[in-house]
Write a protein that holds these residues in place. Structure first.
Motif, PDB file in Angstrom:
ATOM      1  N   THR A   1       0.838  -1.210   0.000  1.00  0.00           N
ATOM      2  CA  THR A   1       0.000   0.000   0.000  1.00  0.00           C
ATOM      3  C   THR A   1       0.867   1.252   0.000  1.00  0.00           C
ATOM      4  O   THR A   1       0.626   2.182  -0.785  1.00  0.00           O
TER       5      THR A   1
ATOM      6  N   GLU B   1     -11.113   1.663  -1.887  1.00  0.00           N
ATOM      7  CA  GLU B   1     -11.855   0.424  -2.136  1.00  0.00           C
ATOM      8  C   GLU B   1     -10.905  -0.668  -2.640  1.00  0.00           C
ATOM      9  O   GLU B   1     -11.026  -1.836  -2.250  1.00  0.00           O
TER      10      GLU B   1
ATOM     11  N   THR C   1      -8.967  -2.001   0.281  1.00  0.00           N
ATOM     12  CA  THR C   1      -9.867  -2.797   1.127  1.00  0.00           C
ATOM     13  C   THR C   1     -10.096  -4.158   0.495  1.00  0.00           C
ATOM     14  O   THR C   1     -10.023  -5.194   1.178  1.00  0.00           O
ATOM     15  N   ASP C   2     -10.380  -4.177  -0.805  1.00  0.00           N
ATOM     16  CA  ASP C   2     -10.577  -5.449  -1.505  1.00  0.00           C
ATOM     17  C   ASP C   2      -9.321  -6.309  -1.440  1.00  0.00           C
ATOM     18  O   ASP C   2      -9.394  -7.525  -1.257  1.00  0.00           O
TER      19      ASP C   2
ATOM     20  N   SER D   1      -7.118  -6.334   0.893  1.00  0.00           N
ATOM     21  CA  SER D   1      -6.921  -6.863   2.250  1.00  0.00           C
ATOM     22  C   SER D   1      -7.724  -8.138   2.478  1.00  0.00           C
ATOM     23  O   SER D   1      -7.298  -9.008   3.239  1.00  0.00           O
TER      24      SER D   1
END
Length: 161
Positions: free
Chosen positions: A34, A61, A64-65, A67
């Motif tokens: 990240t 997003e 998040t996806d 992760s």
């Protein structure tokens, strides 16, 4: 394949930096990924979308996806390529800017991304290829094929006048 072979050298430094608490390897590698890709992903999303907030949301997003499926992504041959597809999908679900992509013939998504990163955002070939999770040579092929389409379009326009 070891996780350490999947990350750039400077990201490995982040993983070896002592912390006050021990983090699971998956979350540490995702954090490094990240940190390495966030700004470039955001530049790409901003160039493709009319709304800076929508671009930021698409990038958030994406991470998040990532992760949710990070362990599976790490076991793939190219985590960066899979992450790039997730980002592109997050961006494509939102309205696009009319000037965020090269004008002209219908480029493939891969050609358009290569042109956008290298041509519009001025990323060197190696950096753009790294962001997309592909080899430099493949990025060069995509850029050359897009350039051929532009030249053909230009010749057709010139012949029509």
């Amino acid at each position: 394949m070891a996780v350490t072979t999947l990350l750039p050298t400077f990201a490995l430094h982040l993983l070896s930096t002592p912390t006050h608490h021990q983090r699971p390897a998956a979350s540490a590698t995702l954090e490094a990924f990240t940190q390495f890709h966030h700004d470039r992903y955001l530049r790409y999303a901003r160039a493709r979308l009319d709304d800076p907030a929508a671009a930021a949301t698409a990038v958030a997003e994406t991470f998040t996806d990532l992760s949710v499926v990070w362990k599976e992504i790490l076991s793939s041959p190219s985590p960066a390529a899979l992450a790039w597809r997730i980002l592109r999908h997050a961006v494509e679900r939102r309205p696009r800017a009319s000037d965020g992509e090269p004008a002209g013939p219908a480029f493939t998504a891969e050609q358009a991304d290569a042109m956008l990163l290298h041509g519009h955002l001025d990323m060197p070939v190696a950096e753009a290829a790294d962001v997309m999770g592909i080899d430099d040579s493949l990025l060069r092929v995509r850029l050359a094929s897009a350039q051929r389409l532009l030249c053909a379009r230009s010749r057709e326009s010139g012949a029509a006048t």
